[in-house]
Write a protein that holds these residues in place. Structure first.
Motif, PDB file in Angstrom:
ATOM      1  N   VAL A   1       0.853  -1.190   0.000  1.00  0.00           N
ATOM      2  CA  VAL A   1       0.000   0.000   0.000  1.00  0.00           C
ATOM      3  C   VAL A   1       0.887   1.237   0.000  1.00  0.00           C
ATOM      4  O   VAL A   1       1.794   1.345   0.829  1.00  0.00           O
ATOM      5  CB  VAL A   1      -0.926   0.022   1.238  1.00  0.00           C
ATOM      6  N   LYS A   2       0.619   2.149  -0.928  1.00  0.00           N
ATOM      7  CA  LYS A   2       1.394   3.375  -1.040  1.00  0.00           C
ATOM      8  C   LYS A   2       1.214   4.227   0.229  1.00  0.00           C
ATOM      9  O   LYS A   2       0.114   4.263   0.777  1.00  0.00           O
ATOM     10  CB  LYS A   2       0.862   4.124  -2.269  1.00  0.00           C
ATOM     11  N   PRO A   3       2.275   4.895   0.677  1.00  0.00           N
ATOM     12  CA  PRO A   3       2.133   5.750   1.872  1.00  0.00           C
ATOM     13  C   PRO A   3       1.164   6.909   1.619  1.00  0.00           C
ATOM     14  O   PRO A   3       1.036   7.390   0.499  1.00  0.00           O
ATOM     15  CB  PRO A   3       3.543   6.302   2.114  1.00  0.00           C
ATOM     16  N   MET A   4       0.490   7.334   2.679  1.00  0.00           N
ATOM     17  CA  MET A   4      -0.305   8.560   2.648  1.00  0.00           C
ATOM     18  C   MET A   4       0.662   9.734   2.781  1.00  0.00           C
ATOM     19  O   MET A   4       1.819   9.536   3.153  1.00  0.00           O
ATOM     20  CB  MET A   4      -1.268   8.608   3.842  1.00  0.00           C
ATOM     21  N   VAL A   5       0.159  10.940   2.534  1.00  0.00           N
ATOM     22  CA  VAL A   5       0.993  12.127   2.760  1.00  0.00           C
ATOM     23  C   VAL A   5       1.329  12.168   4.253  1.00  0.00           C
ATOM     24  O   VAL A   5       0.426  12.139   5.088  1.00  0.00           O
ATOM     25  CB  VAL A   5       0.252  13.417   2.338  1.00  0.00           C
TER      26      VAL A   5
END
Length: 101
Positions: free
Chosen positions: A1-5
């Protein structure tokens, strides 16, 4: 899962010679993110002593926790700080924040 800001915490103003802690964190990414800090869009080395540029700043950067700690800031540490959270799926960057010394 791509990191959130990531959420970045940068002190607005720090007196010369005092310590400063900058924090960067996000908890959506999987596997866990590693963090890198930038000053004025230039990467800060995780190990300031091995940096190619002579830098008379003493700081410690923990890529696992996203914490950047200056033991004693000086005028040269003034600048715009931002942090990037990275994992295998991608990366995300927080807004630059000004720290004045």
């Amino acid at each position: 899962v791509k990191p959130m800001v990531p959420r970045c915490t940068v002190p607005k103003a720090v007196p010369v010679g005092k310590s400063a802690s900058l924090h960067c964190h996000e908890n959506e990414g999987f596997p866990k993110s590693t963090y890198s800090w930038y000053r004025n869009s230039e990467p800060l080395s995780p190990d300031p002593k091995s940096s190619a540029k002579p830098h008379n700043s003493s700081y410690t950067l923990n890529p696992a926790t996203g914490t950047l700690v200056f033991r004693a800031v000086h005028k040269g540490d003034t600048g715009r700080y931002s942090c990037i959270a990275t994992n295998d799926a991608g990366f995300a960057k927080c807004e630059e924040q000004e720290m004045e010394v």
